[in-house]
Design an enzyme around this catalytic site. Structure first.
Site, mmCIF file in Angstrom:
data_model
loop_
_atom_site.group_PDB
_atom_site.id
_atom_site.type_symbol
_atom_site.label_atom_id
_atom_site.label_comp_id
_atom_site.label_asym_id
_atom_site.label_seq_id
_atom_site.Cartn_x
_atom_site.Cartn_y
_atom_site.Cartn_z
ATOM 1 N N HIS A 1 0.831 -1.196 0.000
ATOM 2 C CA HIS A 1 0.000 0.000 0.000
ATOM 3 C C HIS A 1 0.867 1.247 0.000
ATOM 4 O O HIS A 1 1.826 1.346 0.773
ATOM 5 C CB HIS A 1 -0.902 0.004 1.235
ATOM 6 C CG HIS A 1 -1.749 1.236 1.376
ATOM 7 N ND1 HIS A 1 -1.683 2.064 2.469
ATOM 8 C CD2 HIS A 1 -2.670 1.785 0.546
ATOM 9 C CE1 HIS A 1 -2.534 3.065 2.316
ATOM 10 N NE2 HIS A 1 -3.138 2.920 1.151
ATOM 11 N N SER A 2 0.590 2.178 -0.898
ATOM 12 C CA SER A 2 1.186 3.507 -0.882
ATOM 13 C C SER A 2 2.718 3.433 -0.990
ATOM 14 O O SER A 2 3.247 2.913 -1.970
ATOM 15 C CB SER A 2 0.724 4.225 0.390
ATOM 16 O OG SER A 2 0.960 5.609 0.321
ATOM 17 N N TYR A 3 3.438 3.943 0.014
ATOM 18 C CA TYR A 3 4.902 3.869 -0.001
ATOM 19 C C TYR A 3 5.400 2.451 -0.252
ATOM 20 O O TYR A 3 6.416 2.236 -0.943
ATOM 21 C CB TYR A 3 5.474 4.385 1.334
ATOM 22 C CG TYR A 3 6.801 3.754 1.688
ATOM 23 C CD1 TYR A 3 7.955 4.107 0.980
ATOM 24 C CD2 TYR A 3 6.904 2.769 2.678
ATOM 25 C CE1 TYR A 3 9.175 3.496 1.279
ATOM 26 C CE2 TYR A 3 8.108 2.165 2.974
ATOM 27 C CZ TYR A 3 9.249 2.527 2.265
ATOM 28 O OH TYR A 3 10.448 1.922 2.541
#
Length: 252
Positions: free
Chosen positions: A91-93
């Site tokens: 997720h994300s980073y």
């Protein structure tokens, strides 16, 4: 594929896998608590590690914690469990971490899924993959309250979290994130390119990761959409779990 309500995962072609779910900046493995039961009920093994230096591992935080440390966290977990047929979700980073891990242990992975996440290439740093306005906010916060080496927690409202109960659950658990993870560049050999990949974009917020979804599409990855904010595992866990199972079924 737009998911605005609870959907049922497809079962044809489905095989049991090991899901490894990686959280984004400021979070910990606990953030997947609402998603894990559905994956385990489908017969999968599930791991939700917390990366070094954040949340319940914040006591290990130093300015030297960077992307390579987080990649090693996950490689070590996969190898310690002798896991194969891994569906690695970031997720994300953590999209950067997924890419790094896929390059290190491609023989252990069945699929990589980038959930509203970075899609980095060799030499890419996460901060350079953000839109310029968002990257500027990060740099300002690091230079000020982040003491030059931490990314302070972003306001959750900007990430599309609006329910007070969700805010009450998340806010006390979030911790500053090491800046080096956003400035250290991916170093890849290309071995991870063989791993089938998919992208999920969360579309009910400011859509910071749309350029990453476009990058994924250009690489030929299937791109799915889910009608929620950036924190899909919190705000739309049933829909997200169903979509993860559906994507995993395509591994075969």
């Amino acid at each position: 594929m737009l998911l605005s309500s609870i959907c049922q995962p497809r079962t044809e072609g489905f095989r049991v896998s090991t899901f490894v779910l990686l959280h984004g900046a400021w979070h910990g493995g606990w953030v997947w608590q609402r998603v894990v039961p559905a994956l385990r009920a489908a017969g999968h093994e599930v791991h939700t590690p917390t990366l070094t230096g954040v949340s319940d591992r914040a006591h290990l935080l130093t300015p030297q914690v960077g992307l390579s440390v987080h990649v090693q966290d996950v490689v070590a977990l996969i190898e310690a469990h002798d896991a194969h047929d891994v569906v690695l979700v970031g997720h994300s980073y953590a999209g950067q971490v997924v890419t790094g891990v896929a390059d290190r242990v491609p023989e252990r992975l069945a699929k990589r899924i980038h959930l509203d996440a970075f899609v980095g290439d060799d030499g890419d740093a996460a901060i350079d993959l953000l839109p310029s306005t968002a990257a500027g906010h990060y740099r300002e916060s690091v230079a000020g309250p982040g003491f030059g080496w931490l990314i302070p927690v972003r306001p959750l409202g900007k990430l599309g979290v609006t329910e007070q109960s969700d805010l009450d659950w998340l806010i006390p658990r979030l911790t500053p994130h090491p800046w080096l993870t956003y400035t250290e560049r991916l170093r890849l050999t290309g071995k991870g390119d063989q791993i089938p990949a998919a992208f999920i974009e969360c579309v009910d917020w400011m859509r910071v990761f749309t350029p990453q979804a476009e990058r994924a599409a250009a690489l030929g990855w299937p791109v799915h959409e889910i009608a929620t904010g950036h924190e899909a595992m919190v705000t739309a866990p049933a829909e997200l779990a169903a979509l993860l199972l559906d994507i995993a079924a395509d591994t075969a």
